[in-house]
Design a protein around this motif. Structure first.
Motif, PDB file in Angstrom:
ATOM      1  N   ASP A   1      64.903  71.424  59.270  1.00 51.23           N
ATOM      2  CA  ASP A   1      63.716  71.626  58.429  1.00 51.23           C
ATOM      3  C   ASP A   1      62.930  70.338  58.255  1.00 51.23           C
ATOM      4  O   ASP A   1      61.686  70.345  58.257  1.00 51.23           O
ATOM      5  CB  ASP A   1      64.121  72.169  57.063  1.00 51.23           C
ATOM      6  N   GLU A   2      63.639  69.220  58.069  1.00 50.49           N
ATOM      7  CA  GLU A   2      62.953  67.943  57.878  1.00 50.49           C
ATOM      8  C   GLU A   2      62.194  67.536  59.139  1.00 50.49           C
ATOM      9  O   GLU A   2      61.040  67.082  59.060  1.00 50.49           O
ATOM     10  CB  GLU A   2      63.967  66.860  57.501  1.00 50.49           C
ATOM     11  N   GLU A   3      62.804  67.710  60.308  1.00 45.94           N
ATOM     12  CA  GLU A   3      62.109  67.367  61.546  1.00 45.94           C
ATOM     13  C   GLU A   3      60.885  68.262  61.743  1.00 45.94           C
ATOM     14  O   GLU A   3      59.826  67.793  62.160  1.00 45.94           O
ATOM     15  CB  GLU A   3      63.041  67.495  62.746  1.00 45.94           C
ATOM     16  N   LEU A   4      61.028  69.549  61.439  1.00 44.97           N
ATOM     17  CA  LEU A   4      59.903  70.463  61.588  1.00 44.97           C
ATOM     18  C   LEU A   4      58.754  70.051  60.673  1.00 44.97           C
ATOM     19  O   LEU A   4      57.578  70.058  61.076  1.00 44.97           O
ATOM     20  CB  LEU A   4      60.355  71.890  61.261  1.00 44.97           C
ATOM     21  N   ALA A   5      59.072  69.680  59.416  1.00 50.52           N
ATOM     22  CA  ALA A   5      58.033  69.248  58.475  1.00 50.52           C
ATOM     23  C   ALA A   5      57.389  67.940  58.922  1.00 50.52           C
ATOM     24  O   ALA A   5      56.161  67.770  58.839  1.00 50.52           O
ATOM     25  CB  ALA A   5      58.630  69.098  57.080  1.00 50.52           C
ATOM     26  N   GLU A   6      58.196  66.994  59.403  1.00 43.73           N
ATOM     27  CA  GLU A   6      57.642  65.716  59.850  1.00 43.73           C
ATOM     28  C   GLU A   6      56.773  65.888  61.091  1.00 43.73           C
ATOM     29  O   GLU A   6      55.736  65.219  61.238  1.00 43.73           O
ATOM     30  CB  GLU A   6      58.774  64.721  60.124  1.00 43.73           C
ATOM     31  N   ARG A   7      57.175  66.766  61.994  1.00 41.74           N
ATOM     32  CA  ARG A   7      56.354  67.015  63.182  1.00 41.74           C
ATOM     33  C   ARG A   7      55.030  67.670  62.797  1.00 41.74           C
ATOM     34  O   ARG A   7      53.985  67.380  63.387  1.00 41.74           O
ATOM     35  CB  ARG A   7      57.118  67.891  64.178  1.00 41.74           C
ATOM     36  N   PHE A   8      55.077  68.562  61.807  1.00 45.62           N
ATOM     37  CA  PHE A   8      53.834  69.197  61.351  1.00 45.62           C
ATOM     38  C   PHE A   8      52.912  68.164  60.697  1.00 45.62           C
ATOM     39  O   PHE A   8      51.695  68.189  60.913  1.00 45.62           O
ATOM     40  CB  PHE A   8      54.156  70.321  60.379  1.00 45.62           C
ATOM     41  N   ALA A   9      53.482  67.256  59.908  1.00 40.69           N
ATOM     42  CA  ALA A   9      52.675  66.205  59.286  1.00 40.69           C
ATOM     43  C   ALA A   9      52.027  65.322  60.355  1.00 40.69           C
ATOM     44  O   ALA A   9      50.849  64.958  60.255  1.00 40.69           O
ATOM     45  CB  ALA A   9      53.536  65.367  58.354  1.00 40.69           C
TER      46      ALA A   9
ATOM     47  N   LYS B   1      48.958  63.266  59.055  1.00 42.28           N
ATOM     48  CA  LYS B   1      49.165  62.941  57.649  1.00 42.28           C
ATOM     49  C   LYS B   1      50.512  62.272  57.427  1.00 42.28           C
ATOM     50  O   LYS B   1      51.446  62.444  58.202  1.00 42.28           O
ATOM     51  CB  LYS B   1      49.081  64.210  56.783  1.00 42.28           C
ATOM     52  N   GLU B   2      50.600  61.530  56.331  1.00 51.16           N
ATOM     53  CA  GLU B   2      51.860  60.958  55.877  1.00 51.16           C
ATOM     54  C   GLU B   2      52.607  62.022  55.096  1.00 51.16           C
ATOM     55  O   GLU B   2      52.018  62.730  54.282  1.00 51.16           O
ATOM     56  CB  GLU B   2      51.595  59.744  54.979  1.00 51.16           C
ATOM     57  N   ILE B   3      53.901  62.156  55.345  1.00 48.44           N
ATOM     58  CA  ILE B   3      54.685  63.165  54.630  1.00 48.44           C
ATOM     59  C   ILE B   3      55.277  62.571  53.362  1.00 48.44           C
ATOM     60  O   ILE B   3      55.765  61.439  53.350  1.00 48.44           O
ATOM     61  CB  ILE B   3      55.797  63.744  55.531  1.00 48.44           C
ATOM     62  N   LYS B   4      55.186  63.321  52.264  1.00 51.77           N
ATOM     63  CA  LYS B   4      55.788  62.932  50.988  1.00 51.77           C
ATOM     64  C   LYS B   4      56.658  64.084  50.519  1.00 51.77           C
ATOM     65  O   LYS B   4      56.156  65.144  50.168  1.00 51.77           O
ATOM     66  CB  LYS B   4      54.716  62.615  49.945  1.00 51.77           C
ATOM     67  N   THR B   5      57.962  63.883  50.542  1.00 51.98           N
ATOM     68  CA  THR B   5      58.884  64.959  50.179  1.00 51.98           C
ATOM     69  C   THR B   5      59.289  64.860  48.711  1.00 51.98           C
ATOM     70  O   THR B   5      59.466  63.766  48.183  1.00 51.98           O
ATOM     71  CB  THR B   5      60.155  64.909  51.051  1.00 51.98           C
TER      72      THR B   5
END
Length: 541
Positions: A224-232, A237-241
């Motif tokens: 899930d984290e890789e998928l979110a980072e790839r989408f960012a 955009k910079e990702i902020k979790t």
């Protein structure tokens, strides 16, 4: 062509390759060449459903060997589809709802419950590290999972759908599934790209477990984290979790505190009323699990006489596993810093506000007295957790604000309500003749208060103020509800990786005690400095 004709056709050169969900076997390898595997199949049995006792309708993927957990104690994740499934299928079971997956694992291992229900893929990863647990029956049900979005942010949802389609076509998605889910890897790849188009706020649950999400070496890793980072990166955009409790994710997305939920969110009609779902990106199952019979007996009989026991070794092992490994001490230090910051700033804000409310409460103006009385009654009668959630999700619903600032405001308001009454009782305990004496000596009312009344008030209220301050420090342990990674949250993250019920909790308790003790000593010193007897003794010496 018929399936049995594929291999002869290949051997005769009638076709160049066969693409038909072709299972790799040693016998077939002797006849033809296979590509690299592109999918792993599960094989199931199929029977005709009994007309006399039709099975209850469940989602696709339900197992015929699903266990009957009625009459047992079952642990489920609060607010999950596992919770809903257990309520409807096991009406005679005692359901215990836990906030985190690690709590469910620990409840099963410690014998607090008979069985737990959680994500099948994650359980298989857990069993690799902990052979004392096993599945009970097969997969209960399977549900597609997707990203969650605010209903007003449909453009972002559409962008994710396009992104998902792209990575399915270019092979990135298949590579992710192969690494995280098929092979069980736990290393994040390097994701390049510009980050000049702002910030993508993503809500996650850090202890979902592999292959989907964990904290390793103080950073989030998983599918899930890789998928979110790839989408960012796709958006530039910079990702902020924001690491949240699972039950708060949908509320955070619905109130626009986050842009997207990336936490294997199962698609259900009830959730679709609050948020919008992307296209499904995976389908996960849910299974029941229990302690292995031999392990359960060992737990039950661990107090048997004659067993060799070392007091020191478990402490050494716990320290190594919970503090040293993966630099987990950095999580503790970071959480400790956040706890101290929230405690100190809340106390300062609450003290100043409480003094102002006290002045209003003692004012001769009826309106000010009424407002102060309402403030005190309202804040003292509202649980701090409810106040914290209201301020974060309602008062600042449309405002992007740091959760730490929200915590300071919430705890400061609660502290002010109690401090105002402490101040009032202290001021009123001073004899009115001292005010009159000061004024008769030529002091103004303000100077009389500052020079005569206030020093005596401080000396009298400090013992009560000190106790209220220590209560504030301990109350900050609930800030994890709004995605603040404080000391308690750091302990929860460590427990989610080690499944150690003893060491992280004891460690957090010792640190809270240490903070409280240091603050207590500081307040005791201030109390002595304001004590006239102490001043006289010091002058005499």
């Amino acid at each position: 062509m018929p399936f049995g004709a594929l291999i002869p056709a290949l051997q005769a050169g009638k076709i160049d390759f066969a693409l038909s969900n072709f299972n790799v076997t040693e016998e077939r390898k002797k006849l033809i060449l296979f590509s690299r595997p592109y999918l792993q199949n599960d094989i199931s049995a199929l029977v005709l459903r009994s007309a006399a006792a039709p099975a209850a309708p469940v989602s696709a993927g339900a197992s015929l060997s699903a266990p009957d957990l009625n009459g047992t104690r079952v642990a489920v994740l609060l607010g999950s589809t596992h919770d809903t499934y257990a309520l409807s299928h096991y009406p005679n079971a005692t359901l215990l709802q836990y906030k985190t997956p690690s709590d469910i694992i620990l409840a099963v291992k410690s014998g607090k419950v008979d069985a737990g229900i959680y994500t099948t893929e994650t359980l298989r990863e857990i069993f690799r590290a902990d052979p004392s647990l096993e599945l009970k029956g097969g997969v209960l049900f399977s549900v597609p999972v997707a990203m969650g979005f605010n209903k007003q942010n449909d453009s972002l949802r559409e962008q994710f759908n396009v992104f998902l389609q792209d990575i399915r076509q270019n092979g990135v998605y298949r590579d992710m599934v192969d690494r995280w889910i098929t092979r069980g890897e736990d290393a994040m790849p390097s994701i390049s790209g510009t980050r000049a188009n702002g910030v993508l706020r993503v809500g996650v649950v850090s202890d979902k477990g592999l292959p989907f999400m964990i904290v390793k070496n103080n950073r989030l890793v998983g599918f899930d984290e890789e998928l979110a980072e790839r989408f960012a990166a796709y958006l530039g955009k910079e990702i902020k979790t924001s690491d949240m409790d699972f039950g708060n994710l949908i509320a955070a997305a619905a109130t626009n505190k986050i842009d997207m939920i990336a936490s294997t969110l199962m698609i259900t009609p009830e959730r679709a009323l609050q948020i919008s779902f992307s296209d499904p990106y995976y389908e996960i199952g849910a299974s029941a699990f229990v302690m292995k019979t031999g392990e359960a007996e060992a737990v039950a009989g661990n107090d048997a006489p004659g067993a060799a026991y070392s007091f020191i070794q478990p402490i050494v092992d716990g320290f190594q596993n919970n503090i040293i490994k993966e630099n987990r001490w950095k999580l503790i230090l970071s959480g400790l810093r956040v706890t101290v910051i929230i405690s100190v700033l809340s106390a300062l804000f609450g003290t100043v506000l409480g003094a102002g409310v006290c002045a209003m409460r003692m004012s001769s103006a009826k309106t000010l007295k009424t407002l102060a009385s309402v403030f005190i009654s309202l804040l003292r009668g509202t649980p701090v957790l409810v106040l914290l959630m209201l301020i974060f999700y309602v008062v600042f619903a449309s405002v992007s604000i740091d959760p730490v600032a929200v915590a300071v405001i919430a705890f400061g308001l609660n502290f002010a309500a109690y401090v105002a009454e402490i101040f009032r009782s202290g001021v009123e305990s001073i004899d009115n003749g001292q005010r009159e004496a000061g004024i008769s000596m030529g002091f103004t009312r303000l100077r009389t208060f500052l020079l005569i009344i206030l020093p005596q008030t401080i000396q009298r209220i400090l013992p009560v103020y000190k106790g209220e301050f220590l209560s504030l420090v301990k109350m900050t342990s609930i800030v994890g509800y709004i995605a603040v990674e404080d000391l308690t949250k750091a302990g929860d993250i460590i427990r989610s990786r080690t499944f150690d019920a003893f060491f992280p909790l004891i460690m957090v308790a010792i640190l809270y005690f240490s903070i409280s003790w240091l603050l207590l000593q500081s307040m005791a010193y201030l109390e002595r400095r304001t004590d006239p007897k102490f001043k006289r003794i010091k002058t005499a010496v």
